[in-house]
Write a protein that holds these residues in place. Structure first.
Motif, PDB file in Angstrom:
ATOM      1  N   GLU A 172      93.933 168.320   6.961  1.00  0.00           N
ATOM      2  CA  GLU A 172      93.538 168.465   5.564  1.00  0.00           C
ATOM      3  C   GLU A 172      92.718 169.743   5.378  1.00  0.00           C
ATOM      4  OE1 GLU A 172      90.952 166.076   2.128  1.00  0.00           O
ATOM      5  OE2 GLU A 172      91.321 165.144   4.072  1.00  0.00           O
ATOM      6  N   GLU A 173      91.821 170.009   6.323  1.00  0.00           N
ATOM      7  CA  GLU A 173      91.018 171.229   6.239  1.00  0.00           C
ATOM      8  C   GLU A 173      91.878 172.469   6.437  1.00  0.00           C
ATOM      9  OE1 GLU A 173      87.799 171.458   5.332  1.00  0.00           O
ATOM     10  OE2 GLU A 173      88.031 169.314   4.947  1.00  0.00           O
ATOM     11  N   ALA A 174      92.868 172.381   7.323  1.00  0.00           N
ATOM     12  CA  ALA A 174      93.777 173.513   7.526  1.00  0.00           C
ATOM     13  C   ALA A 174      94.562 173.815   6.251  1.00  0.00           C
ATOM     14  CB  ALA A 174      94.730 173.217   8.680  1.00  0.00           C
ATOM     15  N   GLY A 175      95.003 172.763   5.566  1.00  0.00           N
ATOM     16  CA  GLY A 175      95.720 172.958   4.312  1.00  0.00           C
ATOM     17  C   GLY A 175      94.843 173.538   3.228  1.00  0.00           C
ATOM     18  N   ARG A 176      93.588 173.190   3.267  1.00  0.00           N
ATOM     19  CA  ARG A 176      92.642 173.669   2.249  1.00  0.00           C
ATOM     20  C   ARG A 176      92.513 175.191   2.271  1.00  0.00           C
ATOM     21  NH1 ARG A 176      87.077 174.542   1.879  1.00  0.00           N
ATOM     22  NH2 ARG A 176      86.174 173.896  -0.119  1.00  0.00           N
ATOM     23  N   VAL A 177      92.570 175.802   3.459  1.00  0.00           N
ATOM     24  CA  VAL A 177      92.407 177.256   3.564  1.00  0.00           C
ATOM     25  C   VAL A 177      93.736 177.983   3.754  1.00  0.00           C
ATOM     26  CG1 VAL A 177      90.084 177.013   4.495  1.00  0.00           C
ATOM     27  CG2 VAL A 177      92.013 177.187   6.081  1.00  0.00           C
ATOM     28  N   GLU A 227      98.120 168.336   5.065  1.00  0.00           N
ATOM     29  CA  GLU A 227      97.991 169.739   4.649  1.00  0.00           C
ATOM     30  C   GLU A 227      98.140 169.867   3.133  1.00  0.00           C
ATOM     31  OE1 GLU A 227      99.615 172.907   7.568  1.00  0.00           O
ATOM     32  OE2 GLU A 227     101.009 171.228   7.693  1.00  0.00           O
ATOM     33  N   GLN A 228      99.109 169.151   2.575  1.00  0.00           N
ATOM     34  CA  GLN A 228      99.296 169.176   1.125  1.00  0.00           C
ATOM     35  C   GLN A 228      98.050 168.655   0.408  1.00  0.00           C
ATOM     36  OE1 GLN A 228     101.723 171.043   0.221  1.00  0.00           O
ATOM     37  NE2 GLN A 228     103.510 169.813  -0.317  1.00  0.00           N
ATOM     38  N   LEU A 229      97.461 167.613   0.945  1.00  0.00           N
ATOM     39  CA  LEU A 229      96.249 167.040   0.360  1.00  0.00           C
ATOM     40  C   LEU A 229      95.119 168.069   0.344  1.00  0.00           C
ATOM     41  CD1 LEU A 229      94.497 164.713  -0.695  1.00  0.00           C
ATOM     42  CD2 LEU A 229      94.185 163.985   1.690  1.00  0.00           C
ATOM     43  N   GLY A 230      94.951 168.789   1.439  1.00  0.00           N
ATOM     44  CA  GLY A 230      93.905 169.801   1.500  1.00  0.00           C
ATOM     45  C   GLY A 230      94.117 170.900   0.479  1.00  0.00           C
ATOM     46  N   SER A 231      95.363 171.330   0.319  1.00  0.00           N
ATOM     47  CA  SER A 231      95.679 172.365  -0.661  1.00  0.00           C
ATOM     48  C   SER A 231      95.420 171.864  -2.075  1.00  0.00           C
ATOM     49  CB  SER A 231      97.140 172.799  -0.509  1.00  0.00           C
ATOM     50  OG  SER A 231      97.478 173.811  -1.426  1.00  0.00           O
ATOM     51  N   VAL A 268     107.054 175.013   0.001  1.00  0.00           N
ATOM     52  CA  VAL A 268     107.658 175.015   1.337  1.00  0.00           C
ATOM     53  C   VAL A 268     107.380 173.689   2.045  1.00  0.00           C
ATOM     54  CG1 VAL A 268     107.563 176.065   3.625  1.00  0.00           C
ATOM     55  CG2 VAL A 268     107.610 177.522   1.601  1.00  0.00           C
ATOM     56  N   ARG A 269     106.146 173.216   2.000  1.00  0.00           N
ATOM     57  CA  ARG A 269     105.803 171.960   2.673  1.00  0.00           C
ATOM     58  C   ARG A 269     106.538 170.767   2.058  1.00  0.00           C
ATOM     59  NH1 ARG A 269     100.063 172.960   1.938  1.00  0.00           N
ATOM     60  NH2 ARG A 269      99.193 174.236   3.607  1.00  0.00           N
ATOM     61  N   ALA A 270     106.790 170.835   0.769  1.00  0.00           N
ATOM     62  CA  ALA A 270     107.473 169.724   0.101  1.00  0.00           C
ATOM     63  C   ALA A 270     108.890 169.525   0.644  1.00  0.00           C
ATOM     64  CB  ALA A 270     107.524 169.965  -1.405  1.00  0.00           C
ATOM     65  N   GLU A 271     109.466 170.577   1.223  1.00  0.00           N
ATOM     66  CA  GLU A 271     110.801 170.484   1.805  1.00  0.00           C
ATOM     67  C   GLU A 271     110.760 170.264   3.313  1.00  0.00           C
ATOM     68  OE1 GLU A 271     113.585 170.454  -0.032  1.00  0.00           O
ATOM     69  OE2 GLU A 271     112.216 170.485  -1.751  1.00  0.00           O
ATOM     70  N   ARG A 272     109.559 170.222   3.886  1.00  0.00           N
ATOM     71  CA  ARG A 272     109.440 170.069   5.334  1.00  0.00           C
ATOM     72  C   ARG A 272     109.251 168.595   5.705  1.00  0.00           C
ATOM     73  NH1 ARG A 272     103.960 171.510   7.699  1.00  0.00           N
ATOM     74  NH2 ARG A 272     104.380 173.678   7.153  1.00  0.00           N
ATOM     75  N   GLY A 273     110.014 168.149   6.673  1.00  0.00           N
ATOM     76  CA  GLY A 273     109.810 166.801   7.209  1.00  0.00           C
ATOM     77  C   GLY A 273     110.447 165.716   6.385  1.00  0.00           C
ATOM     78  N   MET A 274     110.084 165.608   5.132  1.00  0.00           N
ATOM     79  CA  MET A 274     110.641 164.578   4.264  1.00  0.00           C
ATOM     80  C   MET A 274     110.549 165.044   2.818  1.00  0.00           C
ATOM     81  SD  MET A 274     109.492 160.585   3.803  1.00  0.00           S
ATOM     82  CE  MET A 274     110.254 160.036   5.332  1.00  0.00           C
ATOM     83  N   THR A 275     111.686 165.172   2.168  1.00  0.00           N
ATOM     84  CA  THR A 275     111.698 165.573   0.772  1.00  0.00           C
ATOM     85  C   THR A 275     111.299 164.400  -0.110  1.00  0.00           C
ATOM     86  OG1 THR A 275     114.012 164.946   0.468  1.00  0.00           O
ATOM     87  CG2 THR A 275     113.560 167.210   1.247  1.00  0.00           C
ATOM     88  N   ALA A 276     111.048 164.688  -1.386  1.00  0.00           N
ATOM     89  CA  ALA A 276     110.678 163.627  -2.319  1.00  0.00           C
ATOM     90  C   ALA A 276     111.783 162.574  -2.422  1.00  0.00           C
ATOM     91  CB  ALA A 276     110.376 164.226  -3.690  1.00  0.00           C
ATOM     92  N   ARG A 277     113.026 163.021  -2.446  1.00  0.00           N
ATOM     93  CA  ARG A 277     114.134 162.067  -2.560  1.00  0.00           C
ATOM     94  C   ARG A 277     114.195 161.148  -1.351  1.00  0.00           C
ATOM     95  NH1 ARG A 277     120.557 163.506  -3.654  1.00  0.00           N
ATOM     96  NH2 ARG A 277     121.300 161.345  -3.620  1.00  0.00           N
TER      97      ARG A 277
END
Length: 320
Positions: free
Chosen positions: A75-80, A188-192, A292-301
């Motif tokens: 989370e901290e990594a995503g924040r920065v 990471e998304q949460l941190g951002s 980019v992260r939204a398409e990584r690992g698992m998409t919304a669909r």
């Protein structure tokens, strides 16, 4: 069930934030954007700080902590907007020599894309023939596999604990590594999302129009309030998934974190107005990384399919 952080967890989060503030401040962020290269010195420093070996047993040179602690660090990594194949290298610790110490950069094939291929010492998956493509995020160089070579894992019809994680690039959905990869990306998304909420609130207090801070205007108040609500809902989901480790919980957490990151960055742009669309502002970097992260690992669909499968009346029977 309560998810209040322990004293040790708060200390860990504070320590990671301090290390990143010292080593990857705004000047370093902008230098990374301009260079487009991975800072190996920073990578090794992260390794010495235990970022990649956080979940390894102490006997193997790690910190012996768990998934909730890893979520706090990511989370901290995503924040920065910390660049690099963080998730892949973290997951490779203990399996690939040097990964846990930050001496090796590990990338992974994720669907049809590979992040940081040129910078990687080791690539998990077959990246043969991958060609560079222009990435929307200047901090995430991408390569695409040849047509027909994209790796697909899982199906949308999975039920019980064998849930779908199409395109994760790590084994299948029943593999704890694949589930963990999705959760850490959500962190990471949460941190951002949290960071863009802070930026919007600060700018709304500082920027004045008609003799008043723009944060006094109802429309701006609503934008900031909605951002905060999405962040807190996503945080509860991500932290809960880190405790349970359940694939359905992880899918829900990814879905909510993606929404908080993408919509939060867009709303932050609205609060900033014309200034938010300039290269000098950092808001657009959060939006591009969130895409980019939204398409990584698992998409919304895919996440929606997993959650829907978990709600089926016969899901519990299949999981027993």
């Amino acid at each position: 069930m309560r998810f209040r952080l322990t004293d040790d967890q708060r200390t860990l989060r504070r320590g990671v934030r301090e290390v990143l503030a010292k080593r990857f401040g705004r000047d370093a962020l902008r230098a990374a954007v301009d260079s487009g290269t991975l800072d190996r010195g920073l990578w090794r420093e992260l390794g010495r700080a235990g970022f990649f070996a956080l979940r390894l047993p102490e006997a193997d040179g790690g910190a012996g902590l768990g998934l909730p602690e890893a979520v706090l660090a990511f989370e901290e990594a995503g924040r920065v907007l910390l660049p690099g194949p963080l998730v892949a290298t973290h997951l490779a610790a203990g399996r690939i020599p040097g990964a846990g110490r930050g001496e090796a950069v590990v990338s992974a094939v994720t669907g049809e894309l590979v992040e940081w291929l040129d910078a990687a010492d080791v690539v998990e998956g077959d990246a043969t023939g991958a060609e560079p493509v222009r990435s929307v995020d200047p901090l995430t160089p991408l390569h695409r596999l040849p047509a027909g070579r994209a790796r697909t894992t899982g199906t949308a019809q999975a039920t019980g604990t064998a849930h779908a994680t199409a395109g994760t690039g790590w084994a299948d959905a029943t593999d704890a590594v694949a589930v963990t990869a999705v959760l850490l990306t959500a962190a990471e998304q949460l941190g951002s999302a949290g960071r863009t909420t802070e930026l919007a609130a600060r700018y709304a207090c500082d920027r004045e129009q008609f003799g008043s801070p723009i944060g006094a205007f109802q429309a701006v108040k609503h934008l900031c309030a909605d951002m905060l609500v999405r962040v807190e809902v996503a945080r509860a989901a991500v932290y809960a998934a880190a405790v349970t480790g359940d694939p359905v919980d992880v899918a829900a957490a990814k879905l909510l974190a993606d929404e908080a990151a993408v919509r939060g960055a867009r709303d932050c742009l609205q609060v900033y107005g014309g200034m938010g669309f300039t290269w000098e502002a950092d808001v657009h970097l959060h939006l591009k990384r969130a895409w980019v992260r939204a398409e990584r690992g698992m998409t919304a669909r895919a996440a929606e399919e997993v959650c829907a499968a978990g709600l089926r009346p016969d899901a519990a029977a299949h999981s027993e």
